[in-house]
Design a protein around this motif. Sequence first.
Motif, PDB file in Angstrom:
ATOM      1  N   THR A  28       0.878  -1.039  -0.131  1.00  0.00           N
ATOM      2  CA  THR A  28      -0.078  -0.056  -0.019  1.00  0.00           C
ATOM      3  C   THR A  28       0.762   1.032  -0.040  1.00  0.00           C
ATOM      4  OG1 THR A  28      -1.692  -1.216   1.427  1.00  0.00           O
ATOM      5  CG2 THR A  28      -1.811   1.245   1.283  1.00  0.00           C
ATOM      6  N   TRP A  29       2.011   0.949   0.701  1.00  0.00           N
ATOM      7  CA  TRP A  29       2.904   2.512   0.700  1.00  0.00           C
ATOM      8  C   TRP A  29       3.120   3.099  -0.524  1.00  0.00           C
ATOM      9  CZ3 TRP A  29       4.190   5.926   3.689  1.00  0.00           C
ATOM     10  CH2 TRP A  29       5.214   6.758   3.367  1.00  0.00           C
ATOM     11  N   PRO A  30       3.269   2.325  -1.927  1.00  0.00           N
ATOM     12  CA  PRO A  30       3.784   2.995  -3.003  1.00  0.00           C
ATOM     13  C   PRO A  30       2.572   3.793  -3.480  1.00  0.00           C
ATOM     14  CG  PRO A  30       4.482   0.886  -3.257  1.00  0.00           C
ATOM     15  CD  PRO A  30       3.649   0.832  -2.109  1.00  0.00           C
ATOM     16  N   LEU A  31       1.263   3.350  -2.858  1.00  0.00           N
ATOM     17  CA  LEU A  31      -0.010   4.202  -3.380  1.00  0.00           C
ATOM     18  C   LEU A  31      -0.080   5.387  -2.544  1.00  0.00           C
ATOM     19  CD1 LEU A  31      -2.634   1.087  -3.220  1.00  0.00           C
ATOM     20  CD2 LEU A  31      -1.024   2.056  -5.052  1.00  0.00           C
ATOM     21  N   THR A  32       0.511   5.691  -1.470  1.00  0.00           N
ATOM     22  CA  THR A  32       0.633   6.906  -1.083  1.00  0.00           C
ATOM     23  C   THR A  32       1.588   8.000  -1.796  1.00  0.00           C
ATOM     24  OG1 THR A  32       2.538   6.390   0.558  1.00  0.00           O
ATOM     25  CG2 THR A  32       0.552   5.870   1.160  1.00  0.00           C
ATOM     26  N   GLN A  33       2.135   7.557  -2.869  1.00  0.00           N
ATOM     27  CA  GLN A  33       3.209   8.443  -3.582  1.00  0.00           C
ATOM     28  C   GLN A  33       2.462   8.772  -5.146  1.00  0.00           C
ATOM     29  OE1 GLN A  33       5.869   9.573  -1.672  1.00  0.00           O
ATOM     30  NE2 GLN A  33       4.949   8.235  -0.210  1.00  0.00           N
TER      31      GLN A  33
ATOM     32  N   ILE B 191       0.248  -6.019  -7.019  1.00  0.00           N
ATOM     33  CA  ILE B 191       0.611  -7.480  -6.638  1.00  0.00           C
ATOM     34  C   ILE B 191       0.936  -7.985  -5.148  1.00  0.00           C
ATOM     35  CG2 ILE B 191       1.987  -9.610  -7.569  1.00  0.00           C
ATOM     36  CD1 ILE B 191       1.965  -8.095 -10.309  1.00  0.00           C
ATOM     37  N   VAL B 192       1.821  -6.954  -4.777  1.00  0.00           N
ATOM     38  CA  VAL B 192       2.261  -7.058  -3.474  1.00  0.00           C
ATOM     39  C   VAL B 192       1.302  -6.996  -2.586  1.00  0.00           C
ATOM     40  CG1 VAL B 192       3.867  -6.269  -1.614  1.00  0.00           C
ATOM     41  CG2 VAL B 192       4.782  -6.581  -3.889  1.00  0.00           C
ATOM     42  N   ARG B 193       0.402  -5.902  -2.687  1.00  0.00           N
ATOM     43  CA  ARG B 193      -0.670  -5.799  -1.776  1.00  0.00           C
ATOM     44  C   ARG B 193      -1.734  -6.883  -1.656  1.00  0.00           C
ATOM     45  NH1 ARG B 193      -4.103  -2.247   0.807  1.00  0.00           N
ATOM     46  NH2 ARG B 193      -6.417  -2.612   0.349  1.00  0.00           N
TER      47      ARG B 193
END
Length: 493
Positions: A376-381, A396-398
């Motif tokens: 989810t962290w990349p979705l905060t960028q 995929i990771v999420r």
Amino acid sequence: MINANKKLKVSYFSIKREAINLQKQGSTALESVEQQADEKKLMWILMVGILAPLFDTTITNVAIDTLVRDFNTSVSTIQWVMTAYLLALAMVIPFSGWAVERFGGKPMWLFSLGMFLLGSVLCSLAWNVDSLIFFRTIQGIGGGLLMPIMQTLAVRASGGRNMGKKMATVALPALLGPILGPVVGGLIINHLSWRWIFFVNIPLCIVAIIMAWKGLPNEQRRTRTLRLDLLGLMLLSPAIVLIIYGLGEVSLSHGFGHAAVLVPVIAGLTLLAGFVVYAVRKGNEALLDVRLFRVRSFTVSAALLFLSGLTSYGAMLLLPLYFQQVRGESVLLSGLLLVPQGVGMLLTRSLAGKLTDQIGSRPVVLAGTLLTMLGTWPLTQLSGDTSYYYLSAALIVRGAGLGAVFLPVMASAYIGLSSKQIPHASSTTRIMQQIGGAFGVSVIAIILQNELNSVMSHDPAIVAVAFDHTFIWSIAFSTLALIPAALLPRIKR
């Protein structure tokens, strides 16, 4: 000579005893193989039966704009096509446990499929929006019964063994629904009439009914005279409906403080509290056995299923909105862009089930939660032009993390429960999922709306920041889920 005869006699009896033991072992092994074959057959029957309602929800959601145009009505009116289904679904969940005990699993499974089929046929023939809303209610009754009944039949068939593996099998349709539903819905809306979103259910239901009729075992009902707890039903079903309805009004009313939200939610919580007090006094004759919450593994699992609404359902609302509002993508392409998350869930499905049986649910859920946060962290960028390859990798990771959380939690909910408690557990866990999902979507919707109001811009790059901040909240809710996850059971060595 006498000693030789004694030795021969002893040898004869030893060989005979060994032969009997081998025969018993062979018979036991044969019974085990036959039992495993019957369990696999049952799982396939249940999987086919649950496909239609799981696909229906995601397929119907992408048809809102088309229904608004074809019926020449407003979005708020068409929203009742979805709301009526969800409320009917929630209303009958408490009834499912009693129905399985009273009438048996096979008759109730066939009845539920029949109701969903009838509702689908009627919806496909709807002549105006009012008739469609009413027919969706009939469809929701069938859909609401299917999921808890499926869980009850699967858990009873397994006898509490290899629960992780069994949940991984029966959960496969639940993972395929979010992957294929939006894509199928987009294709139907782009190339066919809206009626086809209901037509597609008909062959699935017919096949499922035939398979269940021929393949499900006939149970001996042990509780023919079991009475329905009418007072409990009158307290619990309206409570769930009011809570879910009130939470559904949050985004329309732009907050939790509006009367349209507070009145039904408070009324629902009051009825729910009344049911709990009543059920404690009623004991095992209550509609739902609230004493299940004395079992730590069940209580923790129920809490995690509620929190999954914040970590899973809420984010599922954000992603399509980002693709459509920020990137300007179509409904069909937005559905396709969500496929990587479903692929990630499929990748960890079997492994999560196997590890749950080997090492317990606690380490699997903790690892899955951390993996969900990482994905989810990349979705905060996010920005207005974030690479779709980058987003696909993150999803995929999420998805892998989400797949490693849901299955062990469901398996843990049944640990230490008797056969009689299983229907109650199935109904209760389903209620927690429904209320948690409604709560999660409401909270995330309000956070996103507040963020959008604060940026006050139509520039995609600036609007993307609102989504960034909302996904940060999603990570925070995942962190909260680590607390009950640490209390899940583990395998004792």
